[in-house]
Design a protein around this motif. Sequence first.
Motif, PDB file in Angstrom:
ATOM      1  N   ARG A 164       0.837  -1.207   0.000  1.00 25.56           N
ATOM      2  CA  ARG A 164       0.000   0.000   0.000  1.00 25.56           C
ATOM      3  C   ARG A 164       0.868   1.252   0.000  1.00 25.56           C
ATOM      4  N   LEU A 165       1.934   1.234   0.811  1.00 26.10           N
ATOM      5  CA  LEU A 165       2.812   2.404   0.918  1.00 26.10           C
ATOM      6  C   LEU A 165       3.553   2.642  -0.401  1.00 26.10           C
ATOM      7  N   VAL A 166       4.055   1.569  -1.008  1.00 30.94           N
ATOM      8  CA  VAL A 166       4.768   1.689  -2.284  1.00 30.94           C
ATOM      9  C   VAL A 166       3.851   2.282  -3.354  1.00 30.94           C
ATOM     10  N   LEU A 167       2.603   1.825  -3.389  1.00 33.84           N
ATOM     11  CA  LEU A 167       1.663   2.338  -4.399  1.00 33.84           C
ATOM     12  C   LEU A 167       1.359   3.813  -4.184  1.00 33.84           C
ATOM     13  N   ARG A 168       1.516   4.301  -2.967  1.00 27.72           N
ATOM     14  CA  ARG A 168       1.341   5.732  -2.696  1.00 27.72           C
ATOM     15  C   ARG A 168       2.620   6.508  -3.057  1.00 27.72           C
ATOM     16  N   LYS A 169       3.762   5.956  -2.659  1.00 26.07           N
ATOM     17  CA  LYS A 169       5.038   6.609  -2.987  1.00 26.07           C
ATOM     18  C   LYS A 169       5.219   6.740  -4.502  1.00 26.07           C
ATOM     19  N   PHE A 170       4.722   5.730  -5.219  1.00 27.77           N
ATOM     20  CA  PHE A 170       4.907   5.680  -6.674  1.00 27.77           C
ATOM     21  C   PHE A 170       4.323   6.923  -7.355  1.00 27.77           C
ATOM     22  N   VAL A 171       3.327   7.541  -6.744  1.00 25.20           N
ATOM     23  CA  VAL A 171       2.671   8.704  -7.354  1.00 25.20           C
ATOM     24  C   VAL A 171       2.808   9.948  -6.473  1.00 25.20           C
ATOM     25  N   SER A 172       3.917   9.996  -5.733  1.00 20.74           N
ATOM     26  CA  SER A 172       4.138  11.131  -4.824  1.00 20.74           C
ATOM     27  C   SER A 172       5.407  11.873  -5.197  1.00 20.74           C
ATOM     28  N   SER A 173       5.480  13.137  -4.776  1.00 18.70           N
ATOM     29  CA  SER A 173       6.691  13.914  -5.033  1.00 18.70           C
ATOM     30  C   SER A 173       7.707  13.687  -3.914  1.00 18.70           C
ATOM     31  N   PRO A 179       3.508   9.948   2.133  1.00 19.95           N
ATOM     32  CA  PRO A 179       3.618  10.450   0.758  1.00 19.95           C
ATOM     33  C   PRO A 179       2.404  11.313   0.394  1.00 19.95           C
ATOM     34  N   ASP A 180       2.624  12.326  -0.469  1.00 20.24           N
ATOM     35  CA  ASP A 180       1.550  13.281  -0.753  1.00 20.24           C
ATOM     36  C   ASP A 180       0.573  12.836  -1.855  1.00 20.24           C
ATOM     37  N   CYS A 181       0.949  11.781  -2.600  1.00 18.27           N
ATOM     38  CA  CYS A 181       0.081  11.243  -3.674  1.00 18.27           C
ATOM     39  C   CYS A 181      -0.352  12.330  -4.658  1.00 18.27           C
ATOM     40  N   CYS A 182       0.499  13.337  -4.874  1.00 21.69           N
ATOM     41  CA  CYS A 182       0.058  14.467  -5.692  1.00 21.69           C
ATOM     42  C   CYS A 182      -0.047  14.125  -7.178  1.00 21.69           C
ATOM     43  N   PHE A 183       0.529  13.013  -7.610  1.00 20.01           N
ATOM     44  CA  PHE A 183       0.393  12.617  -9.017  1.00 20.01           C
ATOM     45  C   PHE A 183      -0.683  11.539  -9.221  1.00 20.01           C
ATOM     46  N   ALA A 184      -1.389  11.160  -8.166  1.00 20.86           N
ATOM     47  CA  ALA A 184      -2.359  10.058  -8.272  1.00 20.86           C
ATOM     48  C   ALA A 184      -3.414  10.332  -9.344  1.00 20.86           C
ATOM     49  N   SER A 185      -4.007  11.521  -9.301  1.00 19.61           N
ATOM     50  CA  SER A 185      -5.124  11.782 -10.221  1.00 19.61           C
ATOM     51  C   SER A 185      -4.664  11.840 -11.679  1.00 19.61           C
ATOM     52  N   THR A 186      -3.400  12.244 -11.931  1.00 15.90           N
ATOM     53  CA  THR A 186      -2.927  12.356 -13.321  1.00 15.90           C
ATOM     54  C   THR A 186      -2.254  11.089 -13.834  1.00 15.90           C
ATOM     55  N   THR A 187      -1.940  10.122 -12.937  1.00 14.84           N
ATOM     56  CA  THR A 187      -1.279   8.895 -13.411  1.00 14.84           C
ATOM     57  C   THR A 187      -2.184   7.673 -13.194  1.00 14.84           C
ATOM     58  N   TYR A 188      -2.616   7.432 -11.953  1.00 12.70           N
ATOM     59  CA  TYR A 188      -3.573   6.338 -11.719  1.00 12.70           C
ATOM     60  C   TYR A 188      -4.928   6.700 -12.333  1.00 12.70           C
ATOM     61  N   GLU A 270      -7.919   2.294  -4.430  1.00 17.32           N
ATOM     62  CA  GLU A 270      -7.966   2.844  -3.067  1.00 17.32           C
ATOM     63  C   GLU A 270      -7.021   4.035  -2.904  1.00 17.32           C
ATOM     64  N   VAL A 271      -5.838   3.957  -3.533  1.00 16.71           N
ATOM     65  CA  VAL A 271      -4.918   5.102  -3.472  1.00 16.71           C
ATOM     66  C   VAL A 271      -5.572   6.315  -4.140  1.00 16.71           C
ATOM     67  N   LEU A 272      -6.196   6.057  -5.279  1.00 19.34           N
ATOM     68  CA  LEU A 272      -6.837   7.136  -6.032  1.00 19.34           C
ATOM     69  C   LEU A 272      -7.974   7.768  -5.230  1.00 19.34           C
ATOM     70  N   THR A 273      -8.830   6.943  -4.641  1.00 17.01           N
ATOM     71  CA  THR A 273      -9.952   7.446  -3.836  1.00 17.01           C
ATOM     72  C   THR A 273      -9.442   8.238  -2.636  1.00 17.01           C
ATOM     73  N   ASP A 274      -8.456   7.679  -1.925  1.00 21.20           N
ATOM     74  CA  ASP A 274      -7.914   8.375  -0.748  1.00 21.20           C
ATOM     75  C   ASP A 274      -7.323   9.721  -1.132  1.00 21.20           C
ATOM     76  N   SER A 275      -6.649   9.774  -2.293  1.00 27.52           N
ATOM     77  CA  SER A 275      -6.004  11.034  -2.681  1.00 27.52           C
ATOM     78  C   SER A 275      -7.050  12.076  -3.035  1.00 27.52           C
ATOM     79  N   LYS A 276      -8.189  11.640  -3.585  1.00 25.35           N
ATOM     80  CA  LYS A 276      -9.281  12.574  -3.889  1.00 25.35           C
ATOM     81  C   LYS A 276      -9.860  13.147  -2.607  1.00 25.35           C
ATOM     82  N   VAL A 277     -10.047  12.251  -1.612  1.00 23.90           N
ATOM     83  CA  VAL A 277     -10.577  12.694  -0.320  1.00 23.90           C
ATOM     84  C   VAL A 277      -9.631  13.723   0.296  1.00 23.90           C
TER      85      VAL A 277
END
Lengths: 285, 285
Positions: A164-173, A179-188, A270-277
């Motif tokens: 779960r943590l890796v999947l968040r780091k993967f789309v974070s700055s 991790p901030d997941c700031c790239f989640a919406s544009t990549t996932y 789940e990463v995508l939903t959490d980042s939207k929230v």
Amino acid sequence: MFKIPKHQVAGHQAIDGNLGPLVDDSGRFYKPLQDDERGTTELAFYQSFSSKLPHHIRGFFPVFYGTQLVEASDGSGLRPHLVLQDITSNPLNPSILDVKIGSRTWYPEASEDYIQKALEGDRLTTTVTLGFRISGLQIYESKESGYWKPARKEVKSFSADDVRLVLRKFVSSNLEREPDCCFASTTYGGRSGILEQLLELKVWFEDQTVYHFHSCSLLLLIDKESVLNGRTVPFVEVKLIDFAHTVEAEGVIDHNFLGGLCSFIKFVSEVLTDSKVSTIEASFN
Amino acid sequence: MFKIPKHQVAGHQAIDGNLGPLVDDSGRFYKPLQDDERGTTELAFYQSFSSKLPHHIRGFFPVFYGTQLVEASDGSGLRPHLVLQDITSNPLNPSILDVKIGSRTWYPEASEDYIQKALEGDRLTTTVTLGFRISGLQIYESKESGYWKPARKEVKSFSADDVRLVLRKFVSSNLEREPDCCFASTTYGGRSGILEQLLELKVWFEDQTVYHFHSCSLLLLIDKESVLNGRTVPFVEVKLIDFAHTVEAEGVIDHNFLGGLCSFIKFVSEVLTDSKVSTIEASFN
């Protein structure tokens, strides 16, 4: 002219006199053909897949250019190599996740030795519990700190929470604990994002009775710089690789791959939903 | 007042002094509570499931009425039994298929003995290859010939082709080598038919992270007479049973059940599609 790939995250590597894949400057990837059944199986797959798969699914596989005799990286002389598209040649700083899909990497047609060894690996990793395991990864952080590329031993011991943590780091700055997941919406997310691509694959796997992909990997590639630079279409790719254990399906869907894929889809969504929230919460503060 | 169930197709049977389930005339089914972990697990499941599942999914499970001390069928005296809905009490001549879903009936939390035994059974049956296995069945043919109910040993040795044939016989008026599948459209098909019900379950399994259902069975029940008699709603039911190995999901979907369910759905939908083709062909001749 042949070089060791800069962005390989799993599998045999062409270093220290070992046999491994090579790349060239024209965007081709040379994978040594294994001289046992695995080589035969993988070659047969690449020679037949494009005629057996629907057009919209072919893009999930590397382009196959045939075979070529190439000086092997272990110094053993000329050896046949599969010539494939080098899928890491385009992005400048690719973050890569290699995910072996399926809750079972063994299959009835394999040798008893193979089955026992594969089963042991499946039980020691998240393969049985999650239906997939991360086999390797590199995540680009910045010019200064470069890539985070944990050792194989560390990757092998990943728990569900590590995944779960890796999947968040993967789309974070940032690669810190939160991790901030700031790239989640544009990549996932997004119309041609990773989630949409995975769902397209899922629909195909619900119906296809052509191949069973054992021990095959899903490769996720993103270039976070391309998002930062405001490219209209960020570099986001989903590819399937490793077909040394891909067998004919004999009229049955690949329920093992499909189940694992659905589990992986749930993790990504789940990463995508959490980042939207988080984004909504942030906009209220 | 307690009787041996007439329509049990798999599991322990209350015959020859053995311990097995009983039924009464009011439509209740009494399942002996196993006195090891399996009993505890199954009771915990029945006590909690109705509050944990969405309303539209609860109907896939037998109604639970609590526990009751009942004279055990093996003559060992009073023993606690689960009191459940007898799902075979309504149809006159139920055809029943018991399908154990999943390509793996073992799970990491089980004992090593259980794992080895379950794995052996999975490899000897269609569990690994198809993602499910038929555990038992009875198919009603006619007043004269009654039911076809193959012996357990025969069922255990079913191949993929045997499974395909059984799924055709299940919706046919004849049980010969070339079954007519004349009930396919009214039982597998239709708005509340088996396929639609399975697809409803599938959607839930793609998302639910409440339970992992190991070694659980999907029970298909149809009453072909109800179709022949022109009932507007033919008797067609899909139920889940056997929760002695159902554990908490810990945030992960049940990819093992989901994969097997998708494979089974594909088998059922193929019978339905083939039967439609036959009908069209017949109408042209």
